[in-house]
Write an enzyme that holds these catalytic residues in place. Structure first.
Site, short mmCIF file in Angstrom:
data_model
loop_
_atom_site.label_atom_id
_atom_site.label_comp_id
_atom_site.label_asym_id
_atom_site.label_seq_id
_atom_site.Cartn_x
_atom_site.Cartn_y
_atom_site.Cartn_z
N LYS A 89 0.85 -1.19 0.00
CA LYS A 89 0.00 0.00 0.00
C LYS A 89 0.89 1.24 0.00
O LYS A 89 1.91 1.27 0.70
CB LYS A 89 -0.91 -0.01 1.24
CG LYS A 89 -1.91 1.12 1.28
CD LYS A 89 -2.87 1.01 2.48
CE LYS A 89 -3.90 2.13 2.51
NZ LYS A 89 -4.83 2.02 3.67
N SER A 128 -9.91 2.27 2.79
CA SER A 128 -8.97 2.99 1.95
C SER A 128 -7.97 2.09 1.22
O SER A 128 -7.35 2.54 0.25
CB SER A 128 -8.19 4.00 2.80
OG SER A 128 -7.32 3.34 3.71
N SER A 167 -10.32 0.02 7.01
CA SER A 167 -9.68 0.16 5.69
C SER A 167 -8.99 -1.08 5.16
O SER A 167 -8.56 -1.10 4.01
CB SER A 167 -8.66 1.30 5.72
OG SER A 167 -9.32 2.54 5.67
#
Lengths: 95, 484
Positions: free
Chosen positions: B76, B151, B175
């Site tokens: 990420k 997210s 998330s």
């Protein structure tokens, strides 16, 4: 509680965000609706409840006061917008 | 190969049936083909990835390979990785090349894993649909009109589309779990403090926690073995003995007590999600579990509490972006105050500004007690509900998200509607408990449904066992989107 556009302007200035009048208006509407959601908290009885800052009860760790890092000034300043002779440059603050 | 488990890939690498360079090139080719549509990756660096793969092959040739050596993972874009552009999904960091590695990144590097690239995400991890990224929306591989969740939506889409073997995410209010649910993959948010936050760009420090996202619970366990562990550079990293999170995967579930919180099955839960979750609970009964009715009476307050605490912490954390040491600086400005204001206004997107403003307001003079302190008190009530519940059950289950993936643009103009999609996940972050999501079927529109499993503190191995046994008995987790 009702939020005014003056409150929003003040908050924007505290947060160092430049906003146009139109943006202030839009932020005012959205923040009001979010605070509508948040207001639900006020009906809860929290007398005698200890605030919870953290998920774990932790004490700050201590360590010996010895050097643990090497100087990497050049590397770290390589990502800065403006540097000169090892210093970060900003607009003049003191005359 | 795209459906091989990490264990199988590791076996093939060790047996020299495939090299890490071949495997890495294979994924890079897939990314080049599929990513232009999905937009799951923000940054690729093929030369660096292949260099890591060559090093992994040399290590394997010496017989020094570990469980993840030579396997290509995506990271990420919230994790700083030395020499990699690290944007956090923001214009503010559009050109930022990190001078150092996050702890999570060094752990993967030390294990000999290959970094395939940095995945797309909501800006500064603030969002539930991946629509707030400065680098464009991510599409859900199951339906290109739908959101992947957020997210960690880029990671979820990349894993679902088999654009990496597995990947990392972070979870502040859901998330990891919500995008895992919406993209039909497995994801685990560990107990707060288990994975170091060093070098992970901060959103809300008392809630942020990194974790693995993959196609199975078994893969998650192998990744968590690498990610977890004490790190003195994170002041909230916990000093605990190293554990093998895969040690109890094979244990039978006979006698497992599953708590079902009434509050997670009421109003707001869409019927198709409720049905898939109920079917999963039935499967657990067949596996020997018993069901316990429990209550988390304060969990309904988790959204208001979260939207005070998380923005408050964010407003403080994001004050570091001032255009001086790193990040965007406006091209033209007068004095110092104007430089700050213009740089921040240009660098941050709408949602980030909104949360900074809310946070600044609730921390400002005269409002601190009414909002911040009040929220911290209710946070304790929410955490105490779980302590009470775990007196009667071993794990808690429910839906991860109230609906399957919604369409891109559907909730765009109404932040409050977007916030409600995290209604079942946020309480877990506030309490600091470990939570995970695994695929448990499909909704009315054919989109994946996630089952949330919440464990007691440090019970990750138990949760992975519970998830793995379900995945041995069912096949929801091996389904792939059409065309993949």
């Amino acid at each position: 509680m009702s939020l005014t556009t003056d409150d929003v302007k003040k908050v924007a200035s505290l947060a160092r965000l430049a906003m146009t009048d139109a943006e202030i208006q839009a932020a005012h509407a959205q923040m009001s609706s979010i605070f509508g959601l948040i207001e639900e908290m006020q009906a809860v009885n929290t007398d005698g409840i200890e605030p919870m800052a953290h998920a774990q009860d932790l004490a700050q760790r201590l360590r010996e006061d010895v050097v643990s890092e090497t100087s990497q000034r050049e590397l770290f300043q390589s990502v800065a917008p403006q540097v000169e002779r090892g210093l970060y440059l900003v607009p003049q603050v003191i005359e | 190969m795209i459906n091989s488990s990490l264990k199988q890939l590791s076996g093939q690498l060790a047996a020299k049936k495939i090299s890490s360079v071949e495997l890495t090139q294979f994924y890079l080719d897939r990314i080049n083909k599929l990513n232009p549509e999905l937009n799951a990756y923000i940054t690729l660096n093929a030369e660096t990835s292949l260099g890591q793969a060559r090093a992994a092959d040399a290590r394997l040739a010496q017989g020094k390979g570990e469980a993840l050596t030579g396997i290509p993972f995506a990271q990420k874009d919230i994790f700083c990785a030395k020499g990699w552009r690290t944007t956090c999904g923001s214009k503010m960091l559009e050109t930022f090349v990190s001078p150092y590695d996050a702890h999570v990144i060094s752990q993967f590097n030390n294990a000999g894993a290959v970094n395939l690239g940095k995945t797309n995400m909501d800006e500064f991890a603030m969002g539930s649909s991946n629509e707030t990224s400065y680098f464009g929306k991510v599409k859900n591989p199951w339906n290109l009109k739908a959101v992947p969740g957020g997210s960690s939506g880029g990671t979820a889409a990349a894993v679902a589309a088999r654009l990496c073997a597995a990947a990392t995410g972070t979870d502040t209010g859901g998330s990891i779990r919500q995008p895992a649910a919406l993209c039909g993959i497995s994801g685990l948010k560990p107990t707060y403090g288990v994975v170091s936050r060093y070098g992970m760009i901060a959103f809300a420090s008392s809630l942020d926690q990194a974790g693995p996202m993959a196609r199975s619970a078994e893969d998650l366990a192998l990744m968590l073995n690498v990610m977890a562990g004490f790190d003195e550079r994170d002041s909230t990293s916990l000093q605990r003995d190293k554990e093998d999170y895969s040690r109890s995967l094979e244990q039978p579930l006979q006698g497992l007590r599953i708590g079902l919180p009434r509050e997670f099955f009421g109003e707001g839960l869409s019927a198709d999600v409720g049905k898939a979750v109920a079917a999963a609970i039935d499967e657990y009964k067949k596996l020997g579990a018993t069901i316990v009715d429990i209550s988390l009476p304060n969990s309904r307050l988790s959204i208001p509490v979260y939207y005070v605490l998380a923005p408050a912490e964010a407003s403080s954390n994001l004050s570091r972006f001032d255009g001086v040491r790193y990040g965007h600086r406006a091209a033209e400005y007068g004095d110092l105050a104007q430089m700050y204001e213009k740089s921040r206004s240009e660098g941050f997107g709408e949602e980030v500004k909104r949360r900074i403003m809310i946070g600044t307001y609730v921390l400002s003079h005269g409002y601190y007690d009414a909002y911040y302190l009040k929220a911290q008190k209710i946070r304790r009530l929410i955490a105490q509900d779980f302590v009470e519940a775990y007196k009667h059950c071993d794990v808690i289950m429910g839906p991860t998200s109230p609906t399957t993936a919604f369409n891109l643009g559907e909730k765009g103009d109404d932040p409050v509607q977007m916030y409600l999609s995290d209604i079942y996940t946020i309480a877990v972050n506030l309490a600091g408990l470990p939570g995970m999501s695994i695929p448990c079927g499909f909704g009315a529109n054919g989109m994946p449904v996630g089952l949330q499993i919440v464990g007691n503190y440090f019970d990750e191995a138990r949760m992975l066992n519970v998830a793995h046994q379900y995945q041995l008995a069912t096949d929801h987790h091996v389904r792939a989107p059409q065309g993949i």
